[in-house]
Design a protein around this motif. Structure first.
Motif, PDB file in Angstrom:
ATOM      1  N   ALA A 106       0.824  -1.204   0.000  1.00 28.44           N
ATOM      2  CA  ALA A 106       0.000   0.000   0.000  1.00 28.44           C
ATOM      3  C   ALA A 106       0.867   1.266   0.000  1.00 28.44           C
ATOM      4  O   ALA A 106       0.404   2.344  -0.369  1.00 28.44           O
ATOM      5  CB  ALA A 106      -0.937   0.004   1.201  1.00 28.44           C
ATOM      6  N   ASP A 107       2.141   1.112   0.393  1.00 30.48           N
ATOM      7  CA  ASP A 107       3.059   2.257   0.419  1.00 30.48           C
ATOM      8  C   ASP A 107       3.646   2.569  -0.950  1.00 30.48           C
ATOM      9  O   ASP A 107       4.404   3.513  -1.093  1.00 30.48           O
ATOM     10  CB  ASP A 107       4.202   1.999   1.411  1.00 30.48           C
ATOM     11  CG  ASP A 107       3.707   1.946   2.848  1.00 30.48           C
ATOM     12  OD1 ASP A 107       2.655   2.550   3.140  1.00 30.48           O
ATOM     13  OD2 ASP A 107       4.365   1.285   3.668  1.00 30.48           O
ATOM     14  N   GLY A 108       3.354   1.767  -1.945  1.00 24.57           N
ATOM     15  CA  GLY A 108       3.887   2.017  -3.285  1.00 24.57           C
ATOM     16  C   GLY A 108       4.775   0.878  -3.741  1.00 24.57           C
ATOM     17  O   GLY A 108       4.540  -0.280  -3.429  1.00 24.57           O
ATOM     18  N   VAL A 109       5.832   1.217  -4.455  1.00 22.53           N
ATOM     19  CA  VAL A 109       6.737   0.238  -5.054  1.00 22.53           C
ATOM     20  C   VAL A 109       8.154   0.491  -4.557  1.00 22.53           C
ATOM     21  O   VAL A 109       8.586   1.635  -4.468  1.00 22.53           O
ATOM     22  CB  VAL A 109       6.703   0.362  -6.598  1.00 22.53           C
ATOM     23  CG1 VAL A 109       7.713  -0.567  -7.237  1.00 22.53           C
ATOM     24  CG2 VAL A 109       5.319   0.077  -7.121  1.00 22.53           C
ATOM     25  N   LEU A 110       8.862  -0.589  -4.230  1.00 20.20           N
ATOM     26  CA  LEU A 110      10.275  -0.453  -3.893  1.00 20.20           C
ATOM     27  C   LEU A 110      11.054  -0.291  -5.181  1.00 20.20           C
ATOM     28  O   LEU A 110      10.911  -1.084  -6.105  1.00 20.20           O
ATOM     29  CB  LEU A 110      10.786  -1.702  -3.169  1.00 20.20           C
ATOM     30  CG  LEU A 110      10.446  -1.831  -1.696  1.00 20.20           C
ATOM     31  CD1 LEU A 110      10.949  -3.172  -1.164  1.00 20.20           C
ATOM     32  CD2 LEU A 110      11.033  -0.702  -0.894  1.00 20.20           C
ATOM     33  N   ALA A 111      11.876   0.728  -5.263  1.00 19.51           N
ATOM     34  CA  ALA A 111      12.672   0.959  -6.466  1.00 19.51           C
ATOM     35  C   ALA A 111      13.962   1.658  -6.083  1.00 19.51           C
ATOM     36  O   ALA A 111      14.100   2.180  -4.975  1.00 19.51           O
ATOM     37  CB  ALA A 111      11.896   1.804  -7.476  1.00 19.51           C
TER      38      ALA A 111
END
Length: 128
Positions: A106-111
């Motif tokens: 839910a926090d987004g994408v690890l990149a």
């Protein structure tokens, strides 16, 4: 890809007593790819020799972009041949694995989020 994995697993199980024989299986594969007698007429070298030459050129560079490129390619070598976004592949080298296990999607994408070296510079190193 799934068929290739099933064949490799069956070969390991039947000829090398399962996963404990992985290193022997890897040596067999590398030896077969480096068989000079199997090189087509007019080809200057084996596949393994060509890959090793390119790999050495990349790995001999000591700047951070080249070192991150080496790590990204090592990670990519163990994934299926699909288009993996470079930022996600590079994240494998800078993200703590515990953080990955506890990451909430839910926090987004690890990149890859570092500005030094920039992604473009790492991409250039990978293509050199």
């Amino acid at each position: 890809m799934a068929l290739a994995l099933k064949l490799a697993a069956a070969y390991l199980r039947n000829c090398y007593e399962g996963p404990s024989g992985i290193s022997q299986y890897e040596q067999l594969i590398m030896r077969s790819l480096d068989d000079e007698e199997s090189v087509p007429h007019a080809y200057p070298t084996t596949l393994v020799q060509a890959i090793n030459l390119c790999w050495r050129r990349l790995a001999e560079q000591h700047d951070e972009a080249h070192q991150r490129a080496v790590f990204a390619l090592q990670c990519a070598a163990f994934t299926e041949s699909r288009q993996i976004p470079l930022q996600i592949l590079l994240a494998a080298g800078v993200v703590d694995f515990d953080a990955i296990l506890n990451f909430d999607t839910a926090d987004g994408v690890l990149a890859y989020g570092l500005s030094n070296p920039p992604v473009g510079e790492i991409w250039r190193a990978m293509r050199s």
